[in-house]
Motif scaffolding. Structure first.
Motif, PDB file in Angstrom:
ATOM      1  N   MET A 142      40.287  51.076  21.703  1.00  0.00           N
ATOM      2  CA  MET A 142      39.391  51.860  22.543  1.00  0.00           C
ATOM      3  C   MET A 142      38.157  52.272  21.740  1.00  0.00           C
ATOM      4  O   MET A 142      38.182  52.302  20.515  1.00  0.00           O
ATOM      5  N   ALA A 143      37.112  52.584  22.455  1.00  0.00           N
ATOM      6  CA  ALA A 143      35.892  53.124  21.842  1.00  0.00           C
ATOM      7  C   ALA A 143      35.105  53.817  22.950  1.00  0.00           C
ATOM      8  O   ALA A 143      35.252  53.492  24.129  1.00  0.00           O
ATOM      9  N   CYS A 144      34.255  54.758  22.576  1.00  0.00           N
ATOM     10  CA  CYS A 144      33.503  55.479  23.595  1.00  0.00           C
ATOM     11  C   CYS A 144      32.547  54.520  24.312  1.00  0.00           C
ATOM     12  O   CYS A 144      32.105  53.512  23.743  1.00  0.00           O
ATOM     13  N   LEU A 145      32.228  54.825  25.550  1.00  0.00           N
ATOM     14  CA  LEU A 145      31.425  53.928  26.373  1.00  0.00           C
ATOM     15  C   LEU A 145      30.006  53.744  25.839  1.00  0.00           C
ATOM     16  O   LEU A 145      29.348  52.740  26.138  1.00  0.00           O
ATOM     17  N   ALA A 146      29.534  54.684  25.028  1.00  0.00           N
ATOM     18  CA  ALA A 146      28.189  54.539  24.455  1.00  0.00           C
ATOM     19  C   ALA A 146      28.100  53.326  23.545  1.00  0.00           C
ATOM     20  O   ALA A 146      27.013  52.776  23.323  1.00  0.00           O
ATOM     21  N   SER A 147      29.239  52.891  23.019  1.00  0.00           N
ATOM     22  CA  SER A 147      29.242  51.726  22.133  1.00  0.00           C
ATOM     23  C   SER A 147      28.959  50.430  22.887  1.00  0.00           C
ATOM     24  O   SER A 147      28.833  49.369  22.268  1.00  0.00           O
ATOM     25  N   ARG A 148      28.845  50.506  24.206  1.00  0.00           N
ATOM     26  CA  ARG A 148      28.519  49.306  25.005  1.00  0.00           C
ATOM     27  C   ARG A 148      27.009  49.157  25.211  1.00  0.00           C
ATOM     28  O   ARG A 148      26.557  48.160  25.766  1.00  0.00           O
ATOM     29  N   ILE A 149      26.245  50.169  24.787  1.00  0.00           N
ATOM     30  CA  ILE A 149      24.796  50.165  25.012  1.00  0.00           C
ATOM     31  C   ILE A 149      24.095  49.770  23.709  1.00  0.00           C
ATOM     32  O   ILE A 149      24.298  50.409  22.679  1.00  0.00           O
TER      33      ILE A 149
ATOM     34  N   SER B  44      34.336  63.657  28.783  1.00  0.00           N
ATOM     35  CA  SER B  44      32.934  63.594  29.185  1.00  0.00           C
ATOM     36  C   SER B  44      32.646  62.220  29.755  1.00  0.00           C
ATOM     37  O   SER B  44      33.543  61.372  29.848  1.00  0.00           O
ATOM     38  N   LEU B  45      31.392  61.967  30.107  1.00  0.00           N
ATOM     39  CA  LEU B  45      31.017  60.675  30.678  1.00  0.00           C
ATOM     40  C   LEU B  45      31.177  59.515  29.701  1.00  0.00           C
ATOM     41  O   LEU B  45      31.248  58.362  30.121  1.00  0.00           O
ATOM     42  N   VAL B  46      31.220  59.799  28.408  1.00  0.00           N
ATOM     43  CA  VAL B  46      31.348  58.707  27.439  1.00  0.00           C
ATOM     44  C   VAL B  46      32.800  58.296  27.234  1.00  0.00           C
ATOM     45  O   VAL B  46      33.084  57.340  26.510  1.00  0.00           O
ATOM     46  N   HIS B  47      33.729  59.012  27.865  1.00  0.00           N
ATOM     47  CA  HIS B  47      35.149  58.692  27.750  1.00  0.00           C
ATOM     48  C   HIS B  47      35.706  58.341  29.122  1.00  0.00           C
ATOM     49  O   HIS B  47      35.597  59.144  30.051  1.00  0.00           O
TER      50      HIS B  47
END
Length: 261
Positions: free
Chosen positions: A157-164, A36-39
């Motif tokens: 690694m971590a999902c991109l949501a963790s950057r918000i 998905s977009l978060v990966h």
């Protein structure tokens, strides 16, 4: 366990777990990867390439976290809701396939951070074998190297949501900005990093030894130009360097201890 479904991100921990599971259970193992977009796309491709080489049954599912208000609102419960959503799907797949157990690749070092997703795993009976045998990240890297796994020295690694930052809405736009910015850093030779998205401000975390490299004039000019093209109006480098879970500092100790410890 005579059959196992492994939540497979393609990272260091889940690759090690999947490899050991295959050695023990053979064809009674199924790897499932969420796309998905978060990966980042590269992670899904790496996972697919690994299972293909190893001859492991592998399913890629497409998830849509951005259509879930409890995820988009990005409260301290975001990770719980996201993990619950994903693990429910994995449990359904396991049931359909006649697989008795579902596992994720959490290790004992994860217990030292704010991980509300663990609560979702516990509620659904999803097991964490690496925690059960008390393995930490460095031990997993060592054992992975001994086994000849190419992931042994991969960055965390971590999902991109963790950057918000918590409280900022998660959107397709800011996830895409982060993904493009981090892809640029990877292509520029950086290995472990994060791009934290504070609205139109990018806060870059790299390993302390890389701080000099990222602020060299030519690198700095290329980076600023690229980040502006991506959509960031301001670009900063965090002098502390890369820290996993750094955005969790915004959560109060009351929340962290009272609800999740």
């Amino acid at each position: 366990m005579d059959s196992l479904l492994v939540a497979f991100s393609g990272g260091v921990d889940s690759t090690f777990l999947l490899s050991v599971a295959q050695q023990i259970l053979g064809k009674n193992v199924l790897a499932v990867t969420a796309s998905s977009l978060v990966h980042p796309v590269q992670e899904t491709e790496n996972a697919q390439n690994f299972t293909r080489r190893q001859g492991i049954r592998h399913t890629i599912i497409h998830t849509d976290e951005l259509n879930r208000p409890e995820f988009v609102s990005n409260t301290a419960e975001r990770c719980y809701h996201c993990k619950r959503y994903l693990l429910e799907i994995l449990c359904q797949i396991a049931s359909k396939e006649g697989i008795k157990h579902v596992a994720h690749g959490a290790n004992i070092d994860d217990l030292n951070d704010f991980r509300p997703g663990f609560r979702a795993a516990g509620e659904l009976g999803v097991v964490a074998p690496l925690i059960d045998v008390r393995l930490g990240k460095e031990e997993i890297r060592f054992l992975s190297k001994e086994m000849g796994l190419g992931t042994w020295d991969n960055p965390a690694m971590a999902c991109l949501a963790s950057r918000i930052p918590y409280g900022d809405l998660i959107t397709q736009k800011n996830l895409t900005m982060v993904a493009e910015a981090e892809k640029f850093l990877a292509q520029s030779g950086f290995k472990q990093f994060r791009v934290r998205c504070h609205g139109t401000l990018a806060r870059i975390e790299v390993l302390p030894p890389d701080l000099r490299k990222i602020t060299e004039e030519l690198m700095r000019e290329k980076l600023v130009e690229k980040f502006r093209q991506i959509g960031f109006l301001h670009v900063s480098v965090d002098l502390e360097g890369y820290k996993t879970g750094s955005l969790n500092r915004a959560l109060t100790e009351v929340v962290k201890r009272g609800k999740y410890k």
